[in-house]
Scaffold this active site. Structure first.
Site, PDB file in Angstrom:
ATOM      1  N   LYS A  46      -6.512 -10.582  -0.871  1.00  0.00           N
ATOM      2  CA  LYS A  46      -6.982 -10.962  -2.213  1.00  0.00           C
ATOM      3  C   LYS A  46      -8.323 -11.698  -2.124  1.00  0.00           C
ATOM      4  CE  LYS A  46      -2.246 -11.123  -3.808  1.00  0.00           C
ATOM      5  NZ  LYS A  46      -1.050 -11.902  -4.102  1.00  0.00           N
ATOM      6  N   GLN A 102       1.609 -17.512  -5.003  1.00  0.00           N
ATOM      7  CA  GLN A 102       2.045 -16.517  -4.024  1.00  0.00           C
ATOM      8  C   GLN A 102       3.537 -16.680  -3.725  1.00  0.00           C
ATOM      9  OE1 GLN A 102       0.006 -14.057  -2.668  1.00  0.00           O
ATOM     10  NE2 GLN A 102       1.857 -13.284  -1.728  1.00  0.00           N
ATOM     11  N   ASP A 116      -0.839 -11.982 -12.548  1.00  0.00           N
ATOM     12  CA  ASP A 116       0.229 -11.245 -11.860  1.00  0.00           C
ATOM     13  C   ASP A 116       1.161 -10.580 -12.869  1.00  0.00           C
ATOM     14  OD1 ASP A 116       0.062 -11.207  -9.102  1.00  0.00           O
ATOM     15  OD2 ASP A 116       1.063 -13.151  -8.829  1.00  0.00           O
TER      16      ASP A 116
END
Ligand code: NAP
Length: 263
Positions: free
Chosen positions: A45, A89, A112
């Site tokens: 990322k 995460q 997300d």
């Protein structure tokens, strides 16, 4: 176009778009684990962000951080107008409730797409739909079968395919082999996301015109393997590696840019 080329083309477009903005889109990644797979995803990322000129920042915390302190940190970024996207995460340490954390992220920054009120669709299914459209795969009125019903892939995939007016069937671990064979034999689009190496293999009779989207990532000593056996006799099959994983990474950037524009 193969996925790698498609992703590079879209990244170049995003880079061009970002270069014209007054400020860089900013994504914060909070990581609270020491998990090697997570480290690899985060590195990806950061690399993707640098490639397109976005400001992607890792805030790595000790896995011992309390849930309250993690929520305070999330709120700091939720309220920072210079932060456009915020992701936490996964996985989280056992003492932290994943659902509470997902619900703590500002839905307008939740790139997300994990919050139920998120402005964004989860990256994997959204990336798949965008790619299928770019390949001019007809979805409307077609028979789509999604194998798997997880919150991050199977369920949102089913919703996005339905939104595109496909006839969607969702299969899972309680589906019998004979029903699996029946639905797959009629499928025009198959998305397989079960986490079992080569689950979808040549013993299933598939339409030669079918499109197989392989979401699975199964690691062993020889490398990464998909949920579908390679080279099935179908019109199009996404590879692993070099397939859906790249689409997922691309879509995080797409969502970040949308968050920047406040869409
Ligand atoms: P998950 O949460 O473990 O869900 C797996 C799903 O598969 C469940 O719904 C389960 O059914 C179903 N399933 C398991 N065994 C089955 C069987 N024998 N027959 C039919 N269905 C079965 O996994 P996930 O998070 O959705 O991930 C799936 C795979 O995609 C994994 O390999 C993961 O690493 C990969 N993945 C890849 C990306 C990417 O960007 N490429 C992103 C996310 C995930 P039940 O609900 O009945 O238990």
């Amino acid at each position: 176009m193969i996925i790698k080329d498609y992703v590079n083309k879209r990244k170049n477009e995003l880079k061009e778009e970002i270069s014209k903005l007054n400020e860089k889109p900013c994504l914060i990644i909070i990581q609270v684990n020491n998990d090697p797979a997570s480290d690899a995803y985060v590195r990806g990322k950061l690399k993707d962000g640098a490639e397109v000129g976005a400001n992607v920042i890792l805030d790595k915390q000790q896995p011992t951080i309390s849930q309250d302190d993690l929520i305070k940190l999330i709120n700091k970024y939720n309220n920072d107008p210079e932060v456009h996207g915020l992701i936490v995460q996964m996985p989280l340490p056992k003492h932290i409730n994943e659902n509470i954390i997902k619900l703590s992220v500002n839905p307008k920054k939740d790139v997300d797409g994990f919050h139920p009120m998120s402005t964004f669709s989860p990256c994997t299914p959204k990336g798949i739909i965008d790619y299928l459209k770019s390949e001019k795969v007809e979805i409307m009125g077609k028979n789509a079968v999604v194998i798997g019903r997880s919150n991050i892939v199977g369920k949102p995939m089913q919703i996005l395919l339905r939104n595109e007016s496909a006839n969607v069937t969702q299969l899972h671990s309680k589906t019998t082999r004979s029903d699996m064979e029946f639905y797959l034999a009629h499928a025009d689009i198959i998305v397989v996301a079960v986490g079992h190496q080569h689950f979808l293999d040549h013993t299933y009779k598939l339409k030669e015109s079918a499109v197989v989207v392989d979401v699975g990532i199964n690691r062993d000593e020889t490398g990464l393997h998909g949920d579908a056996e390679p080279n099935l006799k179908v019109r199009l099959q996404t590879p692993v590696p070099g397939g859906v994983g790249l689409l997922t990474r691309l879509t995080l950037l797409v969502n970040l840019l949308e968050a920047y524009h406040g869409i």
